[in-house]
Design a protein around this motif. Structure first.
Motif, PDB file in Angstrom:
ATOM      1  N   LEU A 237     -43.227  11.940  11.305  1.00 47.46           N
ATOM      2  CA  LEU A 237     -42.758  13.347  10.182  1.00 47.46           C
ATOM      3  C   LEU A 237     -42.054  14.432  11.252  1.00 47.46           C
ATOM      4  O   LEU A 237     -41.773  15.505  11.320  1.00 47.46           O
ATOM      5  CB  LEU A 237     -44.068  14.511   9.458  1.00 47.46           C
ATOM      6  CG  LEU A 237     -44.341  13.923   8.252  1.00 47.46           C
ATOM      7  CD1 LEU A 237     -45.818  14.609   7.998  1.00 47.46           C
ATOM      8  CD2 LEU A 237     -43.523  14.357   7.534  1.00 47.46           C
ATOM      9  N   ARG A 238     -42.509  13.828  12.236  1.00 49.99           N
ATOM     10  CA  ARG A 238     -41.749  14.715  13.513  1.00 49.99           C
ATOM     11  C   ARG A 238     -40.756  14.286  14.343  1.00 49.99           C
ATOM     12  O   ARG A 238     -39.877  15.068  15.293  1.00 49.99           O
ATOM     13  CB  ARG A 238     -43.306  14.647  15.003  1.00 49.99           C
ATOM     14  CG  ARG A 238     -44.432  14.921  14.724  1.00 49.99           C
ATOM     15  CD  ARG A 238     -45.274  16.096  15.113  1.00 49.99           C
ATOM     16  NE  ARG A 238     -45.493  14.826  16.737  1.00 49.99           N
ATOM     17  CZ  ARG A 238     -46.463  13.354  16.633  1.00 49.99           C
ATOM     18  NH1 ARG A 238     -47.374  13.860  15.578  1.00 49.99           N
ATOM     19  NH2 ARG A 238     -46.197  13.351  18.155  1.00 49.99           N
ATOM     20  N   LEU A 239     -39.980  13.470  14.246  1.00 48.97           N
ATOM     21  CA  LEU A 239     -39.087  12.568  14.466  1.00 48.97           C
ATOM     22  C   LEU A 239     -37.511  13.536  13.934  1.00 48.97           C
ATOM     23  O   LEU A 239     -37.128  14.025  14.802  1.00 48.97           O
ATOM     24  CB  LEU A 239     -38.336  11.372  13.227  1.00 48.97           C
ATOM     25  CG  LEU A 239     -39.140  10.031  13.456  1.00 48.97           C
ATOM     26  CD1 LEU A 239     -38.579   8.692  12.905  1.00 48.97           C
ATOM     27  CD2 LEU A 239     -38.527   9.413  15.340  1.00 48.97           C
ATOM     28  N   VAL A 246     -37.760  23.323  17.429  1.00 47.06           N
ATOM     29  CA  VAL A 246     -36.444  23.217  17.984  1.00 47.06           C
ATOM     30  C   VAL A 246     -36.463  24.925  19.070  1.00 47.06           C
ATOM     31  O   VAL A 246     -36.559  24.646  20.679  1.00 47.06           O
ATOM     32  CB  VAL A 246     -35.334  23.260  17.321  1.00 47.06           C
ATOM     33  CG1 VAL A 246     -33.657  23.937  18.177  1.00 47.06           C
ATOM     34  CG2 VAL A 246     -34.622  22.406  16.953  1.00 47.06           C
ATOM     35  N   GLU A 247     -36.977  26.021  18.464  1.00 48.20           N
ATOM     36  CA  GLU A 247     -36.794  26.923  19.494  1.00 48.20           C
ATOM     37  C   GLU A 247     -38.606  26.461  20.575  1.00 48.20           C
ATOM     38  O   GLU A 247     -37.970  26.967  21.873  1.00 48.20           O
ATOM     39  CB  GLU A 247     -37.259  28.257  19.224  1.00 48.20           C
ATOM     40  CG  GLU A 247     -35.960  28.453  17.657  1.00 48.20           C
ATOM     41  CD  GLU A 247     -34.677  28.580  18.600  1.00 48.20           C
ATOM     42  OE1 GLU A 247     -35.042  29.241  19.574  1.00 48.20           O
ATOM     43  OE2 GLU A 247     -33.473  28.446  18.498  1.00 48.20           O
ATOM     44  N   PRO A 450     -30.454  14.940  12.297  1.00 53.65           N
ATOM     45  CA  PRO A 450     -29.741  16.689  12.998  1.00 53.65           C
ATOM     46  C   PRO A 450     -32.225  16.485  12.401  1.00 53.65           C
ATOM     47  O   PRO A 450     -31.960  16.040  11.774  1.00 53.65           O
ATOM     48  CB  PRO A 450     -29.368  17.019  11.419  1.00 53.65           C
ATOM     49  CG  PRO A 450     -28.758  16.208  10.871  1.00 53.65           C
ATOM     50  CD  PRO A 450     -29.157  15.342  10.503  1.00 53.65           C
ATOM     51  N   GLY A 451     -31.874  17.436  13.816  1.00 49.59           N
ATOM     52  CA  GLY A 451     -33.053  17.809  14.182  1.00 49.59           C
ATOM     53  C   GLY A 451     -33.844  16.879  15.229  1.00 49.59           C
ATOM     54  O   GLY A 451     -35.000  17.218  15.571  1.00 49.59           O
ATOM     55  N   MET A 452     -33.092  15.969  15.323  1.00 49.86           N
ATOM     56  CA  MET A 452     -34.071  14.820  16.248  1.00 49.86           C
ATOM     57  C   MET A 452     -33.768  15.685  17.548  1.00 49.86           C
ATOM     58  O   MET A 452     -32.909  16.273  18.083  1.00 49.86           O
ATOM     59  CB  MET A 452     -32.898  13.246  16.177  1.00 49.86           C
ATOM     60  CG  MET A 452     -33.473  12.578  14.931  1.00 49.86           C
ATOM     61  SD  MET A 452     -32.757  11.215  14.946  1.00 49.86           S
ATOM     62  CE  MET A 452     -33.976   9.960  14.213  1.00 49.86           C
ATOM     63  N   VAL A 486     -29.832  17.134  18.142  1.00 54.29           N
ATOM     64  CA  VAL A 486     -28.317  16.733  17.536  1.00 54.29           C
ATOM     65  C   VAL A 486     -28.907  17.869  16.461  1.00 54.29           C
ATOM     66  O   VAL A 486     -30.085  18.376  15.508  1.00 54.29           O
ATOM     67  CB  VAL A 486     -28.956  16.065  16.840  1.00 54.29           C
ATOM     68  CG1 VAL A 486     -27.817  15.411  15.404  1.00 54.29           C
ATOM     69  CG2 VAL A 486     -29.196  13.808  17.790  1.00 54.29           C
ATOM     70  N   ARG A 487     -27.731  18.527  16.059  1.00 53.64           N
ATOM     71  CA  ARG A 487     -27.066  19.978  15.393  1.00 53.64           C
ATOM     72  C   ARG A 487     -27.544  19.741  13.848  1.00 53.64           C
ATOM     73  O   ARG A 487     -27.211  17.852  13.594  1.00 53.64           O
ATOM     74  CB  ARG A 487     -26.215  20.631  16.039  1.00 53.64           C
ATOM     75  CG  ARG A 487     -26.785  20.922  17.167  1.00 53.64           C
ATOM     76  CD  ARG A 487     -25.559  22.325  17.728  1.00 53.64           C
ATOM     77  NE  ARG A 487     -25.704  22.847  18.670  1.00 53.64           N
ATOM     78  CZ  ARG A 487     -24.276  22.640  19.662  1.00 53.64           C
ATOM     79  NH1 ARG A 487     -23.225  21.457  19.447  1.00 53.64           N
ATOM     80  NH2 ARG A 487     -24.519  23.467  21.075  1.00 53.64           N
TER      81      ARG A 487
END
Length: 515
Positions: A237-239, A246-247, A450-452, A486-487
């Motif tokens: 879930l945290r990948l 992110v902030e 995205p989000g990694m 990764v945006r």
């Protein structure tokens, strides 16, 4: 010989204290206090994000009771505890950070209506599946012995713990006293209606309670595998980090950059001190405590040949002019998200030709991994491969390999790994090595999404006594580590780019900081 009164060892730590027990004292100490502050805390900025994470988790385990402990206080020595840090899965699902809340347990109780709807095939995709309840130990009243006499939980010893209402307002969770946990865990389990899962190796006392409930209900078969699957899911879930995560990592990286600036300003003091590495460690640690919860991991402040020990945390060596210092450090902010940054800096502020030669090889490897990360269809494992291609070519050019770079890169070769034995990347977040229990196909073999957030951290490590290394390079260790996001559009961002990376930029930066 005089017989001594038998006293359990666990009680003897209190023999140094004389606790007042008279009823008169208890009445006196409970009286004459002003009212507690009015109002409740504002809802945490993390609360809605944590609720979405819990909803996702619940949909993966319909009809099951999920138990996520914060963990217990841990003895450091005798009757002193380590500073408490909650389990990362608990922090992720509650939004609580810092030292909140020892002995607490988050339980996701399956909703009966959701189970009935599922059985009828009527459950919408976004329908709630569980009710989340936070069980914890609220502050005791001032008329209790705990208030004045309990050195672990008492208000006069460790400060006032929050009330049930305060934690509920902060997190948006329903809260209950920890004493009601046992009955809550057992509800409907005996009838075979509810299955139990608990995060393994999180809280021995809670795990023992879950085991007792399972044994009474005859549900011990495959329990270990069920709990392992929960831990695996919580890691996965945290990948991919949400906006709030992110902030938080951005804030951790920014504080870490300021810590590196502090280090450079204190290099002269480090050189003068017989244990200059400790000066570096202490300077960064002060910044971490001033701006965050503390360190995300033990700081590596490795001068000279110590840099070749990958996890050098003794930090008891001298910092000598003419050498490099490899500093691997990260601030953990109050939400418990951490940075993980490494810079290798010349003590004098200027690289020697040999140092620059090694540094530029590592920088080229890092840049190659970064470029690969931005390519469509890149996989996590490709980052390491890209860095190794550069390092193998450079080592071959220096005559250090027994054959060509291509031969070394082949699985049956790998000679270049003598000088770069660790991996090039790992996920980053609540843990410095985040998501470590995720499956291989979700981590190493996965596409970058995205989000990694992950590190890129190649290095070269040339021990002073390594005779396969050219003499002028012996004793040099270089690692460069940055934190990468990764945006949403698939491009990648170096979150730690504010810290200089090229030799020329590092020299100019250090000169400016030293005035």
């Amino acid at each position: 010989m005089t017989e001594s009164t038998e006293q359990p060892l666990s009680e003897r730590v209190n023999n140094r204290s004389q606790k007042p027990n008279s009823q008169a004292f208890r009445t006196f100490i409970a009286d004459g206090w002003g009212p507690r502050p009015d109002g409740l805390p504002e809802r945490s900025p993390a609360a809605d994000f944590a609720a979405a994470r819990r909803a996702t988790l619940g949909r993966l385990f319909p009809g099951e009771r999920l138990v996520v402990p914060a963990g217990q206080l841990v003895r450091r020595n005798n009757d002193n505890d380590y500073r408490f840090r909650p389990h990362s899965a608990f922090a992720h699902l509650t939004g609580l950070g810092t030292d909140q809340e020892p002995d607490a347990v988050l339980v996701l109780h399956p909703l009966e209506a959701a189970g009935e709807a599922r059985a009828a095939g009527e459950t919408p995709e976004d329908a709630p599946t569980h009710e989340a309840v936070l069980y914890f130990r609220p502050r005791a009243g001032r008329d209790t012995e705990e208030f004045y006499a309990d050195s672990r939980y008492g208000e006069l010893w460790v400060g006032a713990r929050p009330s049930l209402e305060e934690v509920g307002a902060l997190t948006g969770l329903r809260t209950e006293h920890i004493d009601s946990l046992g009955d809550a865990l057992a509800k409907d389990v005996g009838a075979g209606q509810v299955q139990l899962r608990v995060v393994p190796q999180s809280d021995a006392a809670v795990e023992a309670r879950v085991s007792a409930v399972r044994e009474q209900a005859g549900l011990t078969a495959d329990a270990a595998q069920a709990d392992a699957a929960l831990a695996e899911t919580l890691s996965e879930l945290r990948l991919r980090k949400d906006e709030h995560e992110v902030e938080q990592v951005r804030a951790a990286v920014a504080a870490t950059a300021r810590g590196f600036e502090d280090i450079v300003r204190n290099f002269p003091r480090a050189v003068e001190h017989p244990r200059g590495e400790r000066v570096i460690e202490g300077v960064f640690g002060a910044r971490a405590r001033e701006e965050g919860n503390g360190l995300g991991y033990e700081t590596i402040a490795a001068a000279g040949n110590h840099g070749n020990t990958l996890h050098w945390i003794n930090n008891d060596g001298a910092v000598r002019p003419g050498e490099l210092v490899l500093i691997d450090a990260g601030v953990e902010v109050d939400s418990l998200y951490t940075a993980d940054v490494t810079r290798t800096l010349p003590v004098d502020g200027v690289f020697t030709p040999a140092q620059r030669k090694v540094y530029e090889a590592v920088l080229d490897a890092a840049d190659a991994a970064f470029a690969r990360a931005g390519q469509p269809g890149a996989k996590f494992r490709d980052l390491h491969a890209a860095a190794m291609e550069v390092l193998a070519a450079r080592l071959a050019g220096w005559g250090m390999l027994p054959g060509t770079a291509e031969e070394s890169l082949a699985p049956e070769g790998q000679y270049h790994r003598r000088w770069m034995v660790h991996g090039t990347s790992h996920h980053l977040g609540l843990d410095v090595h985040d998501c470590a229990q995720a499956r291989r196909e979700m981590y190493l073999d996965a596409d970058l999404r995205p989000g990694m957030i992950f590190t890129i951290e190649p290095g070269l490590y040339f021990w002073a006594d390594d005779l396969k290394v050219p003499e002028e390079l012996r004793g040099i260790a270089v690692r460069i580590e940055d934190d990468i996001l990764v945006r949403e559009d698939g491009s990648v961002e170096n979150l730690s780019a504010a810290l200089p990376r090229t030799p020329d930029d590092i020299e100019a930066w250090m000169a400016a900081l030293r005035g």
